[in-house]
Design a protein around this motif. Structure first.
Motif, PDB file in Angstrom:
ATOM      1  N   HIS A 168     113.357  61.223 196.572  1.00 46.59           N
ATOM      2  CA  HIS A 168     114.181  62.032 195.677  1.00 46.59           C
ATOM      3  C   HIS A 168     115.652  61.687 195.917  1.00 46.59           C
ATOM      4  O   HIS A 168     116.092  61.600 197.060  1.00 46.59           O
ATOM      5  N   GLY A 169     116.386  61.484 194.850  1.00 46.62           N
ATOM      6  CA  GLY A 169     117.788  61.110 194.984  1.00 46.62           C
ATOM      7  C   GLY A 169     118.026  59.622 194.949  1.00 46.62           C
ATOM      8  O   GLY A 169     119.176  59.170 194.955  1.00 46.62           O
ATOM      9  N   SER A 170     116.956  58.828 194.900  1.00 44.05           N
ATOM     10  CA  SER A 170     117.133  57.384 194.744  1.00 44.05           C
ATOM     11  C   SER A 170     117.581  57.078 193.327  1.00 44.05           C
ATOM     12  O   SER A 170     117.647  57.961 192.468  1.00 44.05           O
ATOM     13  N   SER A 171     117.867  55.822 193.050  1.00 46.00           N
ATOM     14  CA  SER A 171     118.403  55.456 191.736  1.00 46.00           C
ATOM     15  C   SER A 171     117.420  55.741 190.608  1.00 46.00           C
ATOM     16  O   SER A 171     117.813  55.885 189.451  1.00 46.00           O
ATOM     17  N   SER A 172     116.129  55.831 190.943  1.00 45.31           N
ATOM     18  CA  SER A 172     115.122  56.110 189.903  1.00 45.31           C
ATOM     19  C   SER A 172     114.242  57.307 190.237  1.00 45.31           C
ATOM     20  O   SER A 172     113.316  57.615 189.492  1.00 45.31           O
ATOM     21  N   ASP A 173     114.522  57.976 191.360  1.00 48.71           N
ATOM     22  CA  ASP A 173     113.647  59.071 191.827  1.00 48.71           C
ATOM     23  C   ASP A 173     112.209  58.594 191.996  1.00 48.71           C
ATOM     24  O   ASP A 173     111.253  59.318 191.707  1.00 48.71           O
ATOM     25  N   GLY A 174     112.065  57.364 192.466  1.00 47.18           N
ATOM     26  CA  GLY A 174     110.734  56.844 192.744  1.00 47.18           C
ATOM     27  C   GLY A 174     110.006  56.278 191.550  1.00 47.18           C
ATOM     28  O   GLY A 174     108.828  55.930 191.650  1.00 47.18           O
ATOM     29  N   ARG A 175     110.670  56.120 190.430  1.00 47.17           N
ATOM     30  CA  ARG A 175     110.005  55.609 189.222  1.00 47.17           C
ATOM     31  C   ARG A 175     109.986  54.082 189.206  1.00 47.17           C
ATOM     32  O   ARG A 175     109.032  53.482 188.715  1.00 47.17           O
ATOM     33  N   ASN A 176     111.058  53.471 189.698  1.00 46.20           N
ATOM     34  CA  ASN A 176     111.148  52.022 189.697  1.00 46.20           C
ATOM     35  C   ASN A 176     110.873  51.493 191.097  1.00 46.20           C
ATOM     36  O   ASN A 176     110.918  52.232 192.082  1.00 46.20           O
ATOM     37  N   MET A 177     110.609  50.202 191.212  1.00 46.14           N
ATOM     38  CA  MET A 177     110.238  49.600 192.484  1.00 46.14           C
ATOM     39  C   MET A 177     111.465  49.405 193.377  1.00 46.14           C
ATOM     40  O   MET A 177     112.600  49.399 192.899  1.00 46.14           O
ATOM     41  N   PRO A 178     111.247  49.200 194.670  1.00 39.38           N
ATOM     42  CA  PRO A 178     112.367  48.868 195.552  1.00 39.38           C
ATOM     43  C   PRO A 178     113.039  47.564 195.106  1.00 39.38           C
ATOM     44  O   PRO A 178     112.407  46.704 194.481  1.00 39.38           O
ATOM     45  N   ALA A 179     114.330  47.440 195.439  1.00 39.14           N
ATOM     46  CA  ALA A 179     115.127  46.257 195.094  1.00 39.14           C
ATOM     47  C   ALA A 179     115.344  46.113 193.589  1.00 39.14           C
ATOM     48  O   ALA A 179     115.826  45.086 193.130  1.00 39.14           O
ATOM     49  N   HIS A 180     114.994  47.137 192.840  1.00 39.70           N
ATOM     50  CA  HIS A 180     115.292  47.163 191.406  1.00 39.70           C
ATOM     51  C   HIS A 180     116.559  48.006 191.240  1.00 39.70           C
ATOM     52  O   HIS A 180     116.531  49.152 190.818  1.00 39.70           O
ATOM     53  N   TYR A 181     117.654  47.373 191.583  1.00 38.46           N
ATOM     54  CA  TYR A 181     118.927  48.063 191.756  1.00 38.46           C
ATOM     55  C   TYR A 181     119.423  48.655 190.450  1.00 38.46           C
ATOM     56  O   TYR A 181     119.209  48.110 189.367  1.00 38.46           O
ATOM     57  N   SER A 182     120.114  49.780 190.581  1.00 34.39           N
ATOM     58  CA  SER A 182     120.677  50.450 189.405  1.00 34.39           C
ATOM     59  C   SER A 182     121.774  51.388 189.859  1.00 34.39           C
ATOM     60  O   SER A 182     121.593  52.158 190.800  1.00 34.39           O
ATOM     61  N   SER A 183     122.921  51.300 189.185  1.00 39.71           N
ATOM     62  CA  SER A 183     124.016  52.228 189.473  1.00 39.71           C
ATOM     63  C   SER A 183     124.988  52.225 188.306  1.00 39.71           C
ATOM     64  O   SER A 183     125.738  51.260 188.123  1.00 39.71           O
ATOM     65  N   ALA A 184     124.978  53.295 187.533  1.00 36.15           N
ATOM     66  CA  ALA A 184     125.958  53.412 186.454  1.00 36.15           C
ATOM     67  C   ALA A 184     127.361  53.532 187.039  1.00 36.15           C
ATOM     68  O   ALA A 184     128.332  53.061 186.441  1.00 36.15           O
ATOM     69  N   ARG A 185     127.468  54.148 188.200  1.00 34.99           N
ATOM     70  CA  ARG A 185     128.768  54.309 188.860  1.00 34.99           C
ATOM     71  C   ARG A 185     129.408  52.952 189.146  1.00 34.99           C
ATOM     72  O   ARG A 185     130.628  52.775 189.026  1.00 34.99           O
ATOM     73  N   LEU A 186     128.597  51.974 189.513  1.00 36.50           N
ATOM     74  CA  LEU A 186     129.100  50.642 189.864  1.00 36.50           C
ATOM     75  C   LEU A 186     128.915  49.637 188.735  1.00 36.50           C
ATOM     76  O   LEU A 186     129.187  48.450 188.909  1.00 36.50           O
ATOM     77  N   ASN A 187     128.458  50.101 187.572  1.00 37.09           N
ATOM     78  CA  ASN A 187     128.157  49.207 186.452  1.00 37.09           C
ATOM     79  C   ASN A 187     127.134  48.137 186.837  1.00 37.09           C
ATOM     80  O   ASN A 187     127.238  46.969 186.451  1.00 37.09           O
ATOM     81  N   VAL A 188     126.137  48.560 187.602  1.00 34.92           N
ATOM     82  CA  VAL A 188     125.007  47.697 187.939  1.00 34.92           C
ATOM     83  C   VAL A 188     123.846  48.107 187.044  1.00 34.92           C
ATOM     84  O   VAL A 188     123.275  49.194 187.192  1.00 34.92           O
ATOM     85  N   PHE A 189     123.501  47.252 186.108  1.00 32.48           N
ATOM     86  CA  PHE A 189     122.443  47.539 185.137  1.00 32.48           C
ATOM     87  C   PHE A 189     121.092  47.572 185.837  1.00 32.48           C
ATOM     88  O   PHE A 189     120.782  46.729 186.684  1.00 32.48           O
ATOM     89  N   SER A 190     120.274  48.536 185.454  1.00 29.19           N
ATOM     90  CA  SER A 190     118.971  48.741 186.088  1.00 29.19           C
ATOM     91  C   SER A 190     118.069  47.515 185.948  1.00 29.19           C
ATOM     92  O   SER A 190     117.846  47.007 184.852  1.00 29.19           O
ATOM     93  N   VAL A 191     117.542  47.065 187.091  1.00 30.27           N
ATOM     94  CA  VAL A 191     116.682  45.886 187.099  1.00 30.27           C
ATOM     95  C   VAL A 191     115.307  46.232 186.543  1.00 30.27           C
ATOM     96  O   VAL A 191     114.714  47.251 186.887  1.00 30.27           O
ATOM     97  N   ALA A 192     114.795  45.363 185.671  1.00 34.19           N
ATOM     98  CA  ALA A 192     113.415  45.442 185.186  1.00 34.19           C
ATOM     99  C   ALA A 192     112.636  44.285 185.802  1.00 34.19           C
ATOM    100  O   ALA A 192     113.164  43.175 185.924  1.00 34.19           O
ATOM    101  N   THR A 193     111.398  44.521 186.183  1.00 31.80           N
ATOM    102  CA  THR A 193     110.617  43.481 186.862  1.00 31.80           C
ATOM    103  C   THR A 193     110.415  42.224 186.023  1.00 31.80           C
ATOM    104  O   THR A 193     110.530  41.117 186.556  1.00 31.80           O
ATOM    105  N   PRO A 194     110.082  42.310 184.719  1.00 32.23           N
ATOM    106  CA  PRO A 194     109.841  41.075 183.966  1.00 32.23           C
ATOM    107  C   PRO A 194     111.041  40.133 184.056  1.00 32.23           C
ATOM    108  O   PRO A 194     112.155  40.484 183.669  1.00 32.23           O
ATOM    109  N   THR A 195     110.816  38.960 184.573  1.00 34.30           N
ATOM    110  CA  THR A 195     111.917  38.058 184.890  1.00 34.30           C
ATOM    111  C   THR A 195     112.644  37.598 183.633  1.00 34.30           C
ATOM    112  O   THR A 195     112.032  37.276 182.613  1.00 34.30           O
ATOM    113  N   GLY A 196     113.950  37.573 183.716  1.00 36.47           N
ATOM    114  CA  GLY A 196     114.784  37.148 182.596  1.00 36.47           C
ATOM    115  C   GLY A 196     115.105  38.245 181.611  1.00 36.47           C
ATOM    116  O   GLY A 196     115.871  38.026 180.666  1.00 36.47           O
ATOM    117  N   ALA A 197     114.552  39.445 181.824  1.00 32.07           N
ATOM    118  CA  ALA A 197     114.765  40.537 180.862  1.00 32.07           C
ATOM    119  C   ALA A 197     116.208  40.996 180.801  1.00 32.07           C
ATOM    120  O   ALA A 197     116.619  41.647 179.841  1.00 32.07           O
TER     121      ALA A 197
END
Length: 658
Positions: A92-121
């Motif tokens: 709880h409190g992670s970038s996805s609250d456990g919905r996305n996998m680890p290392a699938h970085y996401s931060s609107a605060r840092l303008n880091v777009f949420s990673v999706a597993t399908p490569t190249g997406a």
């Protein structure tokens, strides 16, 4: 450690080394936790750490579209070890609250777009964000990283083509570690095959932090000047296995592994700093000990954080209900067509909402779209209604990036049958983005397209409906208007909603003149009762509404009173109105032109029979009238043979009356 920023764009080697080691130590700690059975999955970034030097050239307003090996780059950007640890544990409190996998970085605060597993997406959204920066006159830059194996994805090429065509401020970084899981990629890599021009490609040693910093800075400066994109080809080594589910010793020779360990970017940088007198051996050891202790403490603390409550798992599929501005125009005539209504509402949207832009195949004047939806809008709104290439993935993916950067894309797919190249973006990015980032990221956009059959000689690539596909994508709102008033009302709502919307315009009826009296915003999920009745309820939408009303008229002559409900939107759909009608009539017929198997009609029936208070209303088994499980043929006789017809709808009504 200090996050890297443009303010200290002179490379601070010691600070960078700390960032790289913090990333490595986090990977090491997670590896231990995996062996202890305290994690479910890990994607290590060992060997990719020198890419973090890029961050020293970035500003807070720049966007990053990373891949899952960019832990060091994320730390350099300002992401904390605790944030990454929460993702690892899915707490709880992670970038996805456990919905996305680890290392699938996401931060609107840092303008880091949420990673999706399908490569190249991430490539086309990165180009879309860069398009937004250029349109705003900013010198912000989008950074898009991608693995070497993923650089064979078609969307990577489409993104580069769009960026080169429009000189977009985006830098693509291929992190070439020579492997796609177990497959060597040297003979497959487009940069080695000579696919790209030398002017576009910048080859660097991605193990050398100083070279990454210097060359990366050149590419970013070029983008900020408005001179277009660069593809950085960074040769690096993946020092560990692909993921925790892999063991690279199975397919990599041990001597190869031993040799690449000598090229460890942390080893190379630390030795260089010590040799230059910027760091002593004892100081370096103290740094390692201090960071290791900090990492250990963080992971111990975050392990005790609870999981997100299961009761919240449905949260953030959709945004909050919007208070709609009134429609700024009303019908000028008592009748009109849906095509005219589309054109009028697009005009009003462009006039009312300055961040609205349009893009699609052949939508510029003088053609104004193959059905005339955008006729007259190019000259009226210069630069905001433009032709796209023949590339549906580009249309959808660029819309994602534009929407995340503050624009409202209203993009046309010429026929919904052509969407399949863009289907990846629809299901991997459009539908999931808000949910997987727990509402931090969103892509409010509108994709609209003609759809459906009952218009002879279209065949299987101009006449499909596939409603079931779209209803099966949570997070995507899907509407199928059947009157000019619905067209205006649903488009007007979609322009203002904070969610992505798909609006399908039924070709068979969109040039028929229909009564119209008032335009007003129509919320998605609100059906219309087209005809009151007391004996049988017919639920339909789109082209088949014509059949439903014809059946109701004929049944009336035989003494059967039919109520006709037009769902108007199929995701979400209005269960309450259907239930209310069923409570009155006790009989249900659902009619749609999509295939019978897995079509939305089966869902409507299921929801009406799966709840006791609804089931108890039924006086007869519900009936489903749908297309046979086959494609739409080109020959008109064959087309009508597979589609629902009036006889079938009437028979279904009679069946419920027996």
């Amino acid at each position: 450690m200090k996050p890297a920023t443009i303010e200290n764009a002179q490379l601070n080697g010691v600070e960078l080394l700390k960032i790289m080691f913090a990333s490595r130590e986090g990977d090491r700690r997670e590896g231990i936790l995996m062996r202890q059975g305290k994690g479910w999955f890990q994607v290590p970034g060992m060997g990719h750490e020198a890419i973090a030097a890029i961050a020293f050239h970035l500003r807070p307003d720049d966007y990053l579209f990373p891949t899952y090996r960019d832990r060091a780059l994320m730390v350099a950007r300002g992401m904390t070890t605790r944030e990454i640890a929460l993702d690892f544990y899915a707490r709880h409190g992670s970038s996805s609250d456990g919905r996305n996998m680890p290392a699938h970085y996401s931060s609107a605060r840092l303008n880091v777009f949420s990673v999706a597993t399908p490569t190249g997406a991430q490539c086309l959204p990165a180009a879309g964000a860069a398009w937004a920066f250029k349109s705003d006159g900013k010198d912000s830059v989008a950074i898009c990283t991608i693995g070497d194996a993923a650089s064979r994805q078609g969307e990577f090429y489409e993104a580069i083509c769009l960026a080169v065509q429009d000189k977009l401020p985006v830098v693509f970084i291929i992190e070439d570690n020579q492997y796609g899981i177990s497959t060597p990629t040297a003979h497959m890599l487009p940069t080695r095959l000579g696919i790209f021009s030398d002017e576009l490609i910048m080859k660097i040693n991605g193990r050398d932090a100083a070279e990454v910093f210097a060359k990366g800075g050149e590419a970013i400066a070029k983008a900020r000047r408005g001179d277009g994109p660069t593809v950085i080809w960074a040769e690096i080594d993946r020092l560990g296995s692909h993921t925790s589910a892999d063991d690279h010793r199975v397919y990599r020779p041990l001597d190869e592994i031993d040799e690449m360990m000598k090229r460890d970017p942390i080893l190379l940088l630390s030795e260089k700093l010590i040799a230059n007198g910027e760091l002593t051996e004892s100081d370096w050891q103290a740094i390692q000990d201090e960071i290791a202790a900090e990492i250990d403490a963080v992971y111990q603390e975050t392990e005790r954080v609870p999981f997100a409550p299961a009761s919240e798992v449905m949260d953030h599929l959709y945004g909050p209900q919007v208070s709609y501005r009134p429609v700024p125009f009303q019908p000028e005539e008592s009748t009109g067509t849906m095509v005219q209504a589309v054109n009028q509402v697009l005009d009003a949207g462009l006039a009312t909402f300055p961040k609205t832009i349009m893009y699609g195949e052949d939508i510029e004047d003088p053609k104004g779209g193959v059905f005339g939806f955008t006729k007259g809008l190019t000259q009226k709104y210069p630069g905001r209604v433009t032709n796209s290439p023949l590339a549906e993935a580009t249309i959808v993916g660029a819309a994602v990036g534009l929407a995340t950067a503050g624009y409202k894309p209203v993009f046309e797919i010429q026929f919904i049958d052509f969407i399949t190249p863009g289907f990846h973006q629809m299901v991997s990015q459009v539908g999931t983005l808000r949910w997987r980032s727990k509402g931090e990221w969103k892509c409010p956009m509108v994709i609209y397209s003609p759809y459906g059959a009952y218009l002879p000689a279209g065949g299987m690539w101009h006449s499909q409906s596939n409603d079931g596909w779209w209803a099966h994508i949570p997070g995507l709102r899907t509407a199928i208007p059947s009157t000019p008033e619905d067209v205006v009302g649903l488009f007007w709502s979609a322009f203002q909603d904070e969610d992505p919307s798909l609006i399908l315009i039924p070709k068979h009826i969109f040039r028929i003149k229909m009564p119209q009296s008032k335009y007003e915003a129509i919320p998605f999920g609100k059906a219309a009762v087209r005809r009151e009745g007391s004996d049988v309820t017919i639920v339909s939408w789109g082209n088949c509404l014509e059949l439903a009303e014809a059946a109701a008229n004929q049944a009336q002559e035989e003494g059967v009173s039919v109520e006709v409900i037009d769902l108007r939107t199929i995701q979400p759909w209005d269960e309450e109105t259907v239930e209310k009608s069923l409570a009155k009539t006790g009989r249900l017929v659902v009619v749609h032109e999509d295939q019978r198997t897995c079509g939305l009609g089966a869902t409507v029936v299921t929801e009406m029979v799966s709840h006791a208070h609804r089931f108890n209303c039924l006086l007869a088994p519900p009936q489903l009238v749908a297309r046979k499980d086959v494609y739409i043929p080109f020959c008109p006789d064959l087309e009508y043979a597979v589609l629902p017809d009036l006889k079938q709808v009437l028979q279904a009504v009679y069946n419920t009356m027996e």
